[in-house]
Design a protein around this motif. Structure first.
Motif, mmCIF file in Angstrom:
data_model
loop_
_atom_site.group_PDB
_atom_site.id
_atom_site.type_symbol
_atom_site.label_atom_id
_atom_site.label_comp_id
_atom_site.label_asym_id
_atom_site.label_seq_id
_atom_site.Cartn_x
_atom_site.Cartn_y
_atom_site.Cartn_z
ATOM 1 N N PHE A 1 0.822 -1.209 0.000
ATOM 2 C CA PHE A 1 0.000 0.000 0.000
ATOM 3 C C PHE A 1 0.856 1.259 0.000
ATOM 4 C CE2 PHE A 1 -3.017 -3.159 1.762
ATOM 5 C CZ PHE A 1 -3.889 -3.132 0.688
ATOM 6 N N LYS A 2 2.031 1.197 0.618
ATOM 7 C CA LYS A 2 2.955 2.336 0.541
ATOM 8 C C LYS A 2 3.368 2.572 -0.905
ATOM 9 C CE LYS A 2 5.028 2.075 5.127
ATOM 10 N NZ LYS A 2 6.256 1.890 5.882
ATOM 11 N N GLU A 3 3.625 1.487 -1.625
ATOM 12 C CA GLU A 3 4.007 1.603 -3.036
ATOM 13 C C GLU A 3 2.853 2.164 -3.872
ATOM 14 O OE1 GLU A 3 5.282 -2.320 -4.108
ATOM 15 O OE2 GLU A 3 7.074 -2.218 -2.850
ATOM 16 N N VAL A 4 1.652 1.668 -3.629
ATOM 17 C CA VAL A 4 0.470 2.157 -4.358
ATOM 18 C C VAL A 4 0.268 3.638 -4.080
ATOM 19 C CG1 VAL A 4 -2.059 2.027 -4.461
ATOM 20 C CG2 VAL A 4 -0.689 -0.066 -4.555
ATOM 21 N N HIS A 5 0.336 4.036 -2.812
ATOM 22 C CA HIS A 5 0.157 5.447 -2.460
ATOM 23 C C HIS A 5 1.229 6.318 -3.111
ATOM 24 C CE1 HIS A 5 -2.100 4.043 1.372
ATOM 25 N NE2 HIS A 5 -2.913 4.140 0.346
ATOM 26 N N GLY A 6 2.464 5.836 -3.129
ATOM 27 C CA GLY A 6 3.544 6.590 -3.763
ATOM 28 C C GLY A 6 3.282 6.803 -5.244
ATOM 29 N N ARG A 7 2.835 5.744 -5.920
ATOM 30 C CA ARG A 7 2.544 5.863 -7.359
ATOM 31 C C ARG A 7 1.365 6.799 -7.597
ATOM 32 N NH1 ARG A 7 1.986 -0.069 -9.346
ATOM 33 N NH2 ARG A 7 1.615 0.945 -11.330
ATOM 34 N N LEU A 8 0.333 6.714 -6.749
ATOM 35 C CA LEU A 8 -0.813 7.606 -6.902
ATOM 36 C C LEU A 8 -0.407 9.062 -6.701
ATOM 37 C CD1 LEU A 8 -3.651 5.601 -5.101
ATOM 38 C CD2 LEU A 8 -3.522 6.169 -7.541
ATOM 39 N N PHE A 9 0.376 9.341 -5.668
ATOM 40 C CA PHE A 9 0.774 10.724 -5.409
ATOM 41 C C PHE A 9 1.628 11.277 -6.545
ATOM 42 C CE2 PHE A 9 -0.936 10.089 -1.226
ATOM 43 C CZ PHE A 9 -1.333 11.354 -0.845
ATOM 44 N N LYS A 10 2.445 10.424 -7.167
ATOM 45 C CA LYS A 10 3.246 10.886 -8.315
ATOM 46 C C LYS A 10 2.359 11.302 -9.479
ATOM 47 C CE LYS A 10 7.541 8.434 -7.447
ATOM 48 N NZ LYS A 10 8.425 7.355 -7.864
ATOM 49 N N ILE A 11 1.341 10.490 -9.781
ATOM 50 C CA ILE A 11 0.493 10.870 -10.915
ATOM 51 C C ILE A 11 -0.407 12.033 -10.558
ATOM 52 C CG2 ILE A 11 0.599 8.623 -12.046
ATOM 53 C CD1 ILE A 11 -2.310 8.183 -11.093
ATOM 54 N N TRP A 12 -0.794 12.177 -9.280
ATOM 55 C CA TRP A 12 -1.583 13.345 -8.882
ATOM 56 C C TRP A 12 -0.760 14.617 -9.077
ATOM 57 C CZ3 TRP A 12 -3.474 10.585 -3.858
ATOM 58 C CH2 TRP A 12 -4.600 9.813 -4.152
ATOM 59 N N GLU A 13 0.536 14.535 -8.748
ATOM 60 C CA GLU A 13 1.414 15.703 -8.953
ATOM 61 C C GLU A 13 1.535 16.034 -10.438
ATOM 62 O OE1 GLU A 13 5.088 14.930 -6.900
ATOM 63 O OE2 GLU A 13 4.047 14.763 -4.973
ATOM 64 N N LYS A 14 1.692 15.008 -11.278
ATOM 65 C CA LYS A 14 1.750 15.253 -12.724
ATOM 66 C C LYS A 14 0.462 15.918 -13.207
ATOM 67 C CE LYS A 14 3.315 12.318 -15.666
ATOM 68 N NZ LYS A 14 3.572 11.108 -16.462
ATOM 69 N N TYR A 15 -0.647 15.466 -12.697
ATOM 70 C CA TYR A 15 -1.945 16.036 -13.080
ATOM 71 C C TYR A 15 -2.046 17.502 -12.650
ATOM 72 C CZ TYR A 15 -6.990 16.713 -13.260
ATOM 73 O OH TYR A 15 -8.250 17.191 -13.517
ATOM 74 N N GLU A 16 -1.638 17.771 -11.423
ATOM 75 C CA GLU A 16 -1.707 19.147 -10.927
ATOM 76 C C GLU A 16 -0.740 20.069 -11.651
ATOM 77 O OE1 GLU A 16 -1.278 18.749 -6.706
ATOM 78 O OE2 GLU A 16 -3.321 17.968 -6.494
ATOM 79 N N ASP A 17 0.337 19.506 -12.195
ATOM 80 C CA ASP A 17 1.282 20.295 -12.997
ATOM 81 C C ASP A 17 0.837 20.390 -14.456
ATOM 82 O OD1 ASP A 17 2.856 20.668 -10.761
ATOM 83 O OD2 ASP A 17 4.230 19.025 -11.243
ATOM 84 N N ASP A 18 -0.381 19.909 -14.751
ATOM 85 C CA ASP A 18 -0.945 19.902 -16.103
ATOM 86 C C ASP A 18 -0.123 19.082 -17.091
ATOM 87 O OD1 ASP A 18 -3.252 21.396 -15.538
ATOM 88 O OD2 ASP A 18 -2.118 23.275 -15.663
ATOM 89 N N ASP A 19 0.536 18.028 -16.586
ATOM 90 C CA ASP A 19 1.284 17.123 -17.450
ATOM 91 C C ASP A 19 0.439 15.939 -17.923
ATOM 92 O OD1 ASP A 19 3.547 18.674 -17.246
ATOM 93 O OD2 ASP A 19 4.393 17.518 -15.583
ATOM 94 N N MET A 20 -0.806 15.851 -17.450
ATOM 95 C CA MET A 20 -1.716 14.820 -17.921
ATOM 96 C C MET A 20 -3.142 15.351 -17.849
ATOM 97 S SD MET A 20 -1.289 11.954 -14.778
ATOM 98 C CE MET A 20 -1.234 10.641 -15.910
ATOM 99 N N THR A 21 -3.979 14.791 -18.718
ATOM 100 C CA THR A 21 -5.378 15.192 -18.739
ATOM 101 C C THR A 21 -6.139 14.428 -17.657
ATOM 102 O OG1 THR A 21 -6.049 13.455 -20.268
ATOM 103 C CG2 THR A 21 -5.260 15.540 -21.243
ATOM 104 N N THR A 22 -7.362 14.828 -17.414
ATOM 105 C CA THR A 22 -8.192 14.138 -16.431
ATOM 106 C C THR A 22 -8.418 12.686 -16.842
ATOM 107 O OG1 THR A 22 -9.283 16.212 -15.893
ATOM 108 C CG2 THR A 22 -10.386 14.205 -15.189
ATOM 109 N N THR A 23 -8.670 12.462 -18.118
ATOM 110 C CA THR A 23 -8.871 11.089 -18.593
ATOM 111 C C THR A 23 -7.609 10.266 -18.375
ATOM 112 O OG1 THR A 23 -10.482 11.830 -20.213
ATOM 113 C CG2 THR A 23 -9.477 9.681 -20.604
ATOM 114 N N GLN A 24 -6.446 10.826 -18.667
ATOM 115 C CA GLN A 24 -5.191 10.098 -18.438
ATOM 116 C C GLN A 24 -4.999 9.806 -16.955
ATOM 117 O OE1 GLN A 24 -2.629 12.986 -20.308
ATOM 118 N NE2 GLN A 24 -2.400 11.733 -22.158
#
Length: 154
Positions: free
Chosen positions: A106-129
């Motif tokens: 779960f630590k690994e899952v949370h780490g991966r989720l937080f990384k993609i949330w940061e990419k999303y907030e930096d506008d590096d991915m769309t909502t669908t992505q």
């Protein structure tokens, strides 16, 4: 953040009547409603996204009673004893003296989720992505990267 982006997007430009009905219900009830705001129900940037804590508590109460399917007169004394520890638990949590045990997976899952949330907030991915990446990490739904029905970005 995610709900705000979707809320201000072109989500109302939906051509499918059944999806439009859902959007028309969601907007006033869950997005702009006064009783339940996205802060109440959104799991965006939250590490705990399940009812596992409640299930664990329920299992513990049943264990103390020695059986499941507790009757009223068995349950009430257990809940009274449980209520006696609430103040202590609140104090320990607020003092950061009560720690959470997270399994490695779960630590690994949370780490991966937080990384993609940061990419999303930096506008590096769309909502669908973002939603597809979350789906892939959590392992829910279809595993395809392309979906003709839900192919538009929010």
């Amino acid at each position: 953040m995610l709900v705000k982006k979707i809320k201000h997007s072109h989500a109302m430009n939906v051509k499918d009547a059944s999806i439009l009905n859902v959007v028309m219900f969601m907007q006033p009830t869950w997005i702009r409603g006064s009783m339940w705001t996205p802060d109440n129900w959104s799991v965006y940037r939250q590490t705990v996204r399940t009812n596992n804590d409640v299930e664990g508590w329920h299992r513990r109460i049943n264990g103390r009673a020695g059986r499941p399917d507790l009757g009223f007169y068995v349950l009430v004394p257990l809940l009274c004893r449980e209520a006696e520890t609430v103040d202590l638990t609140i104090r320990l949590v607020s003092e950061h003296a009560l720690t959470w045990v997270h399994r490695k997976i779960f630590k690994e899952v949370h780490g991966r989720l937080f990384k993609i949330w940061e990419k999303y907030e930096d506008d590096d991915m769309t909502t669908t992505q973002l939603l597809r990446a979350c789906n892939h990490i959590i392992g829910l739904g279809p595993s395809t990267t392309q979906d003709d029905i839900h192919n538009e970005d929010f």
